[in-house]
Scaffold this motif. Structure first.
Motif, PDB file in Angstrom:
ATOM      1  N   LEU A 192       0.733  -0.978  -0.022  1.00 51.88           N
ATOM      2  CA  LEU A 192       0.092  -0.073   0.490  1.00 51.88           C
ATOM      3  C   LEU A 192       0.943   1.460   0.310  1.00 51.88           C
ATOM      4  CD1 LEU A 192      -2.930  -1.332   2.005  1.00 51.88           C
ATOM      5  CD2 LEU A 192      -3.217  -0.590  -0.369  1.00 51.88           C
ATOM      6  N   LEU A 250      -7.414   1.586   0.559  1.00 54.31           N
ATOM      7  CA  LEU A 250      -7.189   2.322   1.546  1.00 54.31           C
ATOM      8  C   LEU A 250      -6.698   2.111   2.459  1.00 54.31           C
ATOM      9  CD1 LEU A 250      -8.808   4.541   3.270  1.00 54.31           C
ATOM     10  CD2 LEU A 250     -10.289   1.974   3.595  1.00 54.31           C
ATOM     11  N   VAL A 258      -4.621   3.926   6.022  1.00 53.47           N
ATOM     12  CA  VAL A 258      -4.113   5.025   7.440  1.00 53.47           C
ATOM     13  C   VAL A 258      -2.420   5.317   7.368  1.00 53.47           C
ATOM     14  CG1 VAL A 258      -4.905   5.746   9.816  1.00 53.47           C
ATOM     15  CG2 VAL A 258      -6.619   4.843   7.866  1.00 53.47           C
ATOM     16  N   GLY A 261      -6.390   3.522  13.848  1.00 54.59           N
ATOM     17  CA  GLY A 261      -7.295   3.211  14.998  1.00 54.59           C
ATOM     18  C   GLY A 261      -8.124   4.581  15.604  1.00 54.59           C
ATOM     19  N   GLY A 282     -10.004   6.482  13.617  1.00 54.78           N
ATOM     20  CA  GLY A 282     -11.517   6.929  13.400  1.00 54.78           C
ATOM     21  C   GLY A 282     -11.754   7.048  12.203  1.00 54.78           C
ATOM     22  N   GLY A 317      -9.934   5.778   9.143  1.00 54.75           N
ATOM     23  CA  GLY A 317     -10.651   4.717   8.002  1.00 54.75           C
ATOM     24  C   GLY A 317     -12.421   5.315   7.924  1.00 54.75           C
ATOM     25  N   SER A 318     -13.255   4.606   9.007  1.00 50.70           N
ATOM     26  CA  SER A 318     -14.445   4.953   9.604  1.00 50.70           C
ATOM     27  C   SER A 318     -14.951   6.128   7.953  1.00 50.70           C
ATOM     28  CB  SER A 318     -14.873   5.159  10.312  1.00 50.70           C
ATOM     29  OG  SER A 318     -14.688   3.545  11.245  1.00 50.70           O
ATOM     30  N   ASP A 340      -7.179  -8.703   7.476  1.00 50.62           N
ATOM     31  CA  ASP A 340      -6.569  -8.367   8.553  1.00 50.62           C
ATOM     32  C   ASP A 340      -7.785  -7.268   9.055  1.00 50.62           C
ATOM     33  OD1 ASP A 340      -4.285 -10.069   9.637  1.00 50.62           O
ATOM     34  OD2 ASP A 340      -3.341  -8.223   9.563  1.00 50.62           O
ATOM     35  N   LYS A 386     -17.445  -3.559  10.796  1.00 49.95           N
ATOM     36  CA  LYS A 386     -18.226  -2.384  11.289  1.00 49.95           C
ATOM     37  C   LYS A 386     -18.230  -1.509  10.531  1.00 49.95           C
ATOM     38  CE  LYS A 386     -17.376  -1.231  15.817  1.00 49.95           C
ATOM     39  NZ  LYS A 386     -17.026  -1.205  17.189  1.00 49.95           N
TER      40      LYS A 386
HETATM   41  C1  COA Z   1      -7.606  -0.630   7.837  1.00 48.44           C
HETATM   42  C2  COA Z   1      -7.896   0.588   8.381  1.00 48.44           C
HETATM   43  C3  COA Z   1      -7.576   1.521   7.110  1.00 48.44           C
HETATM   44  C4  COA Z   1      -8.439   1.125   9.179  1.00 48.44           C
HETATM   45  O1  COA Z   1      -7.986   2.143   9.436  1.00 48.44           O
HETATM   46  P1  COA Z   1      -8.686   2.675  10.782  1.00 48.44           P
HETATM   47  O2  COA Z   1      -8.781   4.485  10.754  1.00 48.44           O
HETATM   48  O3  COA Z   1      -7.325   2.784  11.832  1.00 48.44           O
HETATM   49  O4  COA Z   1      -9.658   2.367  11.792  1.00 48.44           O
HETATM   50  P2  COA Z   1     -10.609   3.112  12.483  1.00 48.44           P
HETATM   51  O5  COA Z   1     -10.265   3.798  13.136  1.00 48.44           O
HETATM   52  O6  COA Z   1     -12.035   3.489  11.459  1.00 48.44           O
HETATM   53  O7  COA Z   1     -10.984   1.672  12.974  1.00 48.44           O
HETATM   54  C5  COA Z   1     -13.448   0.961  12.640  1.00 48.44           C
HETATM   55  C6  COA Z   1     -13.033  -0.379  14.030  1.00 48.44           C
HETATM   56  O8  COA Z   1     -12.377  -1.158  12.991  1.00 48.44           O
HETATM   57  C7  COA Z   1     -11.328  -2.129  13.874  1.00 48.44           C
HETATM   58  N1  COA Z   1     -10.198  -2.127  13.098  1.00 48.44           N
HETATM   59  C8  COA Z   1      -9.471  -1.060  12.738  1.00 48.44           C
HETATM   60  N2  COA Z   1      -8.780  -1.981  11.494  1.00 48.44           N
HETATM   61  C9  COA Z   1      -8.851  -3.233  12.226  1.00 48.44           C
HETATM   62  C10 COA Z   1      -7.631  -4.431  11.967  1.00 48.44           C
HETATM   63  N3  COA Z   1      -6.879  -4.236  11.228  1.00 48.44           N
HETATM   64  N4  COA Z   1      -7.837  -5.570  12.792  1.00 48.44           N
HETATM   65  C11 COA Z   1      -9.032  -5.782  13.360  1.00 48.44           C
HETATM   66  N5  COA Z   1      -9.782  -4.495  13.664  1.00 48.44           N
HETATM   67  C12 COA Z   1      -9.771  -3.310  12.631  1.00 48.44           C
HETATM   68  C13 COA Z   1     -11.301  -1.182  15.067  1.00 48.44           C
HETATM   69  O9  COA Z   1     -11.549  -1.918  16.341  1.00 48.44           O
HETATM   70  C14 COA Z   1     -12.749  -0.136  14.655  1.00 48.44           C
HETATM   71  O10 COA Z   1     -13.462  -0.253  15.943  1.00 48.44           O
HETATM   72  P3  COA Z   1     -13.781   0.176  16.778  1.00 48.44           P
HETATM   73  O11 COA Z   1     -14.318   1.947  16.618  1.00 48.44           O
HETATM   74  O12 COA Z   1     -14.803  -0.449  18.074  1.00 48.44           O
HETATM   75  O13 COA Z   1     -12.647   0.292  18.221  1.00 48.44           O
HETATM   76  C15 COA Z   1      -5.890   0.934   8.684  1.00 48.44           C
HETATM   77  O14 COA Z   1      -5.945  -0.071  10.122  1.00 48.44           O
HETATM   78  C16 COA Z   1      -5.276   0.751   7.929  1.00 48.44           C
HETATM   79  O15 COA Z   1      -5.087   1.351   6.919  1.00 48.44           O
HETATM   80  N6  COA Z   1      -4.594  -0.863   7.975  1.00 48.44           N
HETATM   81  C17 COA Z   1      -3.417  -1.195   6.545  1.00 48.44           C
HETATM   82  C18 COA Z   1      -4.189  -1.334   5.013  1.00 48.44           C
HETATM   83  C19 COA Z   1      -5.190  -1.971   5.117  1.00 48.44           C
HETATM   84  O16 COA Z   1      -5.144  -3.106   5.868  1.00 48.44           O
HETATM   85  N7  COA Z   1      -6.013  -1.817   4.033  1.00 48.44           N
HETATM   86  C20 COA Z   1      -7.640  -2.133   4.090  1.00 48.44           C
HETATM   87  C21 COA Z   1      -6.933  -2.546   2.776  1.00 48.44           C
HETATM   88  S1  COA Z   1      -8.338  -3.902   1.865  1.00 48.44           S
END
Ligand code: COA
Length: 179
Positions: A32, A105, A107, A113, A115, A117-118, A147, A154
């Protein structure tokens, strides 16, 4: 309401252009990170994906890319298809419906963590529901990393099929009409 209004007040959504300077970005996922630095502009030039940066001051805190997509009926998604069709009037039911795919996508690690991403998911919904449409689009789709499945669940995405249950990524969808 515009997509920008759904994001933190100090964050700005910027469409990546060929002239955009891309600052270093570290999400914890090498593919990414590399896509943003090395491929996003090529995808733009080839008309394959448009990338958006979420910036706070000059720092890129998240990015996502979007491409046109579709949902098409197939034998492995009979159950989902019945569910989808229940919310579409009889005369408008088709084998294929228009969609937009979140191709990528991410972050930045230090902002994960909290918010963002949401909020990005909400902003994408806003872009395709309440902002003026150039083309019809009923669903958001994503091929979600294992992951990240809880993150999309959610955010009210559903699985399209059980066929990919053991794969590295699973296709998920969100019906924009449920907003
Ligand atoms: C996945 C990702 C986009 C989430 O963005 P974020 O801003 O961290 O997520 P948020 O803070 O909006 O999380 C919303 C909920 O999702 C859950 N969540 C987020 N990432 C998670 C993960 N990797 N595993 C499990 N749960 C996850 C959180 O528990 C959260 O719930 P809560 O509000 O009850 O704590 C980010 O962690 C990321 O960039 N990860 C690496 C790349 C990736 O996997 N991208 C997706 C490609 S399909």
């Amino acid at each position: 309401m515009s997509a920008q209004n759904l994001l933190p007040a100090n964050a700005k959504l910027v469409r990546l252009e060929e002239s955009t300077t891309i600052s270093p970005f570290e999400s914890g996922d090498k593919d990414l990170n590399d896509f943003l630095l090395n491929d996003a502009k090529n995808y733009l030039k080839s008309l394959l994906a448009v990338t958006y940066l979420l910036k706070i001051d000059e720092e890129t805190v998240a990015y996502f890319s979007l491409s046109n997509d579709n949902l098409t009926r197939s034998d492995d998604k009979k159950q989902t298809w019945n569910k989808i069709n229940r919310s579409i009037p009889n005369e408008k039911r088709r084998r294929t419906y228009p969609a937009v795919k979140i191709g990528r996508l991410a972050v930045a690690k230090k902002y994960a963590g909290v918010g963002l991403g949401s909020r990005i998911i909400l902003a994408v919904r806003e872009m395709y529901v309440n902002e003026p449409q150039r083309a019809g689009c009923r669903f958001i789709t994503v091929d979600a990393y294992r992951d990240a499945l809880p993150f999309y669940q959610k955010n009210e995405f559903n699985f399209l099929t059980e066929q990919d249950i053991n794969d590295d990524t699973r296709t998920m969808y969100f019906d924009l009409k449920t907003i």
